[in-house]
Motif scaffolding. Structure first.
Motif, PDB file in Angstrom:
ATOM      1  N   CYS A 157      -4.355  -4.556  -7.141  1.00 24.71           N
ATOM      2  CA  CYS A 157      -5.339  -3.484  -7.438  1.00 24.71           C
ATOM      3  C   CYS A 157      -6.178  -3.597  -6.069  1.00 24.71           C
ATOM      4  O   CYS A 157      -6.719  -2.623  -5.708  1.00 24.71           O
ATOM      5  N   MET A 158      -6.258  -4.593  -5.799  1.00 29.09           N
ATOM      6  CA  MET A 158      -7.264  -4.802  -4.346  1.00 29.09           C
ATOM      7  C   MET A 158      -6.289  -4.034  -3.150  1.00 29.09           C
ATOM      8  O   MET A 158      -7.141  -3.342  -2.348  1.00 29.09           O
ATOM      9  N   LEU A 159      -5.201  -4.180  -2.916  1.00 26.04           N
ATOM     10  CA  LEU A 159      -4.578  -3.457  -2.142  1.00 26.04           C
ATOM     11  C   LEU A 159      -4.523  -2.133  -2.371  1.00 26.04           C
ATOM     12  O   LEU A 159      -4.551  -1.265  -1.526  1.00 26.04           O
ATOM     13  N   GLU A 160      -4.334  -1.500  -3.444  1.00 27.93           N
ATOM     14  CA  GLU A 160      -4.632  -0.162  -3.812  1.00 27.93           C
ATOM     15  C   GLU A 160      -5.910   0.426  -3.347  1.00 27.93           C
ATOM     16  O   GLU A 160      -5.912   1.593  -2.679  1.00 27.93           O
ATOM     17  N   ILE A 161      -6.891  -0.245  -3.794  1.00 33.10           N
ATOM     18  CA  ILE A 161      -8.254   0.058  -3.029  1.00 33.10           C
ATOM     19  C   ILE A 161      -8.308   0.329  -1.549  1.00 33.10           C
ATOM     20  O   ILE A 161      -8.843   1.305  -1.030  1.00 33.10           O
ATOM     21  N   LEU A 162      -7.752  -0.887  -0.902  1.00 38.38           N
ATOM     22  CA  LEU A 162      -7.633  -0.800   0.592  1.00 38.38           C
ATOM     23  C   LEU A 162      -6.808   0.228   1.092  1.00 38.38           C
ATOM     24  O   LEU A 162      -7.211   0.831   2.079  1.00 38.38           O
ATOM     25  N   PHE A 163      -5.682   0.425   0.456  1.00 39.74           N
ATOM     26  CA  PHE A 163      -4.685   1.455   0.939  1.00 39.74           C
ATOM     27  C   PHE A 163      -5.351   2.907   0.614  1.00 39.74           C
ATOM     28  O   PHE A 163      -5.111   3.818   1.588  1.00 39.74           O
ATOM     29  N   TYR A 164      -5.636   3.085  -0.477  1.00 39.64           N
ATOM     30  CA  TYR A 164      -5.711   4.861  -0.892  1.00 39.64           C
ATOM     31  C   TYR A 164      -7.183   4.730  -0.959  1.00 39.64           C
ATOM     32  O   TYR A 164      -7.496   6.061  -1.112  1.00 39.64           O
ATOM     33  N   GLY A 165      -8.099   3.883  -1.181  1.00 37.06           N
ATOM     34  CA  GLY A 165      -9.682   4.115  -1.156  1.00 37.06           C
ATOM     35  C   GLY A 165     -10.042   4.160   0.150  1.00 37.06           C
ATOM     36  O   GLY A 165     -10.752   5.222   0.629  1.00 37.06           O
ATOM     37  N   TYR A 166      -9.835   2.952   1.015  1.00 39.73           N
ATOM     38  CA  TYR A 166     -10.302   3.022   2.433  1.00 39.73           C
ATOM     39  C   TYR A 166      -9.392   3.517   3.503  1.00 39.73           C
ATOM     40  O   TYR A 166      -9.655   3.500   4.566  1.00 39.73           O
ATOM     41  N   ARG A 167      -8.106   3.832   3.111  1.00 41.60           N
ATOM     42  CA  ARG A 167      -7.058   4.113   4.077  1.00 41.60           C
ATOM     43  C   ARG A 167      -6.853   3.524   5.198  1.00 41.60           C
ATOM     44  O   ARG A 167      -6.578   3.852   6.335  1.00 41.60           O
ATOM     45  N   LEU A 168      -6.951   2.086   4.887  1.00 36.46           N
ATOM     46  CA  LEU A 168      -6.732   0.784   5.969  1.00 36.46           C
ATOM     47  C   LEU A 168      -5.353   1.045   5.927  1.00 36.46           C
ATOM     48  O   LEU A 168      -4.391   0.903   5.136  1.00 36.46           O
ATOM     49  N   GLU A 169      -4.794   0.661   7.326  1.00 33.20           N
ATOM     50  CA  GLU A 169      -3.519   0.168   7.596  1.00 33.20           C
ATOM     51  C   GLU A 169      -3.322  -1.004   7.926  1.00 33.20           C
ATOM     52  O   GLU A 169      -3.701  -1.737   9.014  1.00 33.20           O
ATOM     53  N   ILE A 170      -2.479  -1.808   7.134  1.00 31.12           N
ATOM     54  CA  ILE A 170      -2.601  -3.310   7.134  1.00 31.12           C
ATOM     55  C   ILE A 170      -0.950  -3.512   7.448  1.00 31.12           C
ATOM     56  O   ILE A 170      -0.308  -3.091   6.833  1.00 31.12           O
ATOM     57  N   PRO A 171      -0.700  -4.536   8.390  1.00 25.13           N
ATOM     58  CA  PRO A 171       0.617  -4.723   8.926  1.00 25.13           C
ATOM     59  C   PRO A 171       1.489  -5.559   7.446  1.00 25.13           C
ATOM     60  O   PRO A 171       0.658  -6.145   6.616  1.00 25.13           O
ATOM     61  N   LEU A 172       2.500  -5.048   7.250  1.00 27.69           N
ATOM     62  CA  LEU A 172       3.410  -5.567   6.189  1.00 27.69           C
ATOM     63  C   LEU A 172       3.267  -6.991   6.009  1.00 27.69           C
ATOM     64  O   LEU A 172       2.988  -7.700   4.655  1.00 27.69           O
ATOM     65  N   ILE A 173       3.408  -7.913   7.035  1.00 30.61           N
ATOM     66  CA  ILE A 173       3.419  -9.337   6.976  1.00 30.61           C
ATOM     67  C   ILE A 173       2.218  -9.937   6.489  1.00 30.61           C
ATOM     68  O   ILE A 173       1.923 -10.806   5.495  1.00 30.61           O
ATOM     69  N   VAL A 174       1.064  -9.184   6.720  1.00 30.43           N
ATOM     70  CA  VAL A 174      -0.284  -9.616   6.192  1.00 30.43           C
ATOM     71  C   VAL A 174      -0.688  -9.177   4.673  1.00 30.43           C
ATOM     72  O   VAL A 174      -0.762  -9.939   4.132  1.00 30.43           O
ATOM     73  N   TYR A 175      -0.136  -8.008   4.228  1.00 29.63           N
ATOM     74  CA  TYR A 175      -0.304  -7.758   2.784  1.00 29.63           C
ATOM     75  C   TYR A 175       0.739  -8.151   1.768  1.00 29.63           C
ATOM     76  O   TYR A 175       0.704  -8.439   0.886  1.00 29.63           O
ATOM     77  N   ALA A 176       2.054  -8.101   2.462  1.00 35.16           N
ATOM     78  CA  ALA A 176       3.106  -8.428   1.570  1.00 35.16           C
ATOM     79  C   ALA A 176       3.599  -9.993   1.644  1.00 35.16           C
ATOM     80  O   ALA A 176       4.363 -10.570   0.889  1.00 35.16           O
ATOM     81  N   GLY A 177       3.098 -10.838   2.666  1.00 35.40           N
ATOM     82  CA  GLY A 177       3.878 -11.841   3.026  1.00 35.40           C
ATOM     83  C   GLY A 177       2.912 -13.158   2.146  1.00 35.40           C
ATOM     84  O   GLY A 177       3.783 -14.209   1.888  1.00 35.40           O
TER      85      GLY A 177
END
Length: 329
Positions: A157-177
């Motif tokens: 849920c937090m990632l959805e907010i960051l990705f689709y709400g705030y349109r942040l680009e986060i490296p794969l290793i940072v959010y999926a690792g």
């Protein structure tokens, strides 16, 4: 680790899904093709990584880690088994990073911490190995499983907010690792090793959450105006959870066992036996194929075939001591 043919079959399905996931450019598909094929297929493929994690949890459920000596021995064996091959196959990316004059500090951090390509999964699984005593306790009770699900859902849920709400680009290793995001799937594998599950409670949630996952993708794409929202979603995680349960307890297990010599079943099972090696090299194969033969959405067939051929030939020619360090053992 004792091999169970049905779980090799599941690994085969999962790695085929992973190759499709990485070799088909869903962001390039537009109009009716995307609407009819891309979103639906991409949402189905979202269960690939969760399925791998659940299978790993299933086989780690009863590992002896209840004493310092056993825990240390387990970590030394399992972590090195996956970490060293990751370093070996990260070398081409390391070289490319230097050729592109990337920051040496960032480059070496990416090298050692699974930041190249899709190797976040290795760092993720090492974390679960390190936490195995705790995860085993969680997976032995329904309450522990519910806690794991809650942790993952909060994270997604937090990632959805960051990705689709705030349109942040986060490296794969940072959010999926980090381990909290996927913890529900590893713990589910442990839970299913120790408990039974009535199949009649599985099929409806699988269909429901898959439909909701697809719908969520269309809503996100409509709101953002971009081809996004295909992977990181709450309903995608819930679909994956019930898809895993369905695959673990469905009558398919009996069917596969009864027809294990069928050409298709035997082929998928064999692919499953090679799945770790395929995971390690398929992105390199895909990159080379795209460079020298051009991109095509059906390259995934060639990528899978070439990856399998490389592994099979290497296993025939290279000694076991070498195969161990490159992940082809």
């Amino acid at each position: 680790m004792q091999r169970i043919p049905y779980f090799d079959f599941l690994r085969g399905i999962a790695i085929i899904m992973v190759v499709c996931l990485h070799c088909i450019d869903f962001s390039a598909r537009e109009g009716p093709v995307l609407n009819f094929f891309g979103v639906e297929f991409r949402n189905l493929l979202n269960a690939a990584v969760p399925l791998f994690l659940a299978i790993s949890g299933y086989f780690m459920a009863n590992k002896k880690v209840d004493s310092p000596a056993a825990y240390k021995s387990f970590l030394k064996k399992q972590a090195v088994k996956v970490y060293v091959p990751m370093l070996v196959w990260s070398v081409p990316y390391l070289v490319l990073s230097y050729l592109h004059r990337e920051s040496p500090v960032i480059t070496w951090l990416l090298f050692f911490f699974g930041g190249f390509s899709i190797y976040y999964f290795i760092i993720l699984i090492v974390q679960y190995y390190a936490l195995l005593p705790v995860l085993q306790k969680m997976g032995r009770s329904l309450r522990g499983g519910e806690i794991a699900v809650a942790i993952s859902i909060i994270c997604i849920c937090m990632l959805e907010i960051l990705f689709y709400g705030y349109r942040l680009e986060i490296p794969l290793i940072v959010y999926a690792g980090p381990f909290p995001l996927w913890i529900m799937f590893f713990v589910t594998g442990i839970y299913l090793r120790n408990h039974t599950f009535d199949t009649k409670y599985v099929y409806l949630p699988v269909i429901l959450f898959y439909v909701l996952s697809v719908a969520e993708s269309f809503i996100i794409m409509h709101c953002t105006g971009q081809v996004t929202g295909l992977g990181i979603k709450v309903f995608s995680f819930l679909f994956s959870l019930y898809f895993i349960i369905m695959m673990f307890v469905s009558p398919l297990k009996t069917h596969v066992a009864a027809h294990k010599d069928h050409l298709v079943i035997r082929g998928i099972t064999r692919i499953g036996e090679l799945s770790f090696g395929i995971y390690l090299i398929h992105m390199l194969v895909n990159m080379a194929l795209n460079k020298f033969a051009g991109y095509h959405n059906f390259n995934f067939i060639l990528v899978l075939a070439i990856s399998i051929a490389v592994i099979v030939v290497t296993m025939k020619l290279a000694p076991a001591s070498i195969r161990k360090y490159i992940g082809f053992s």
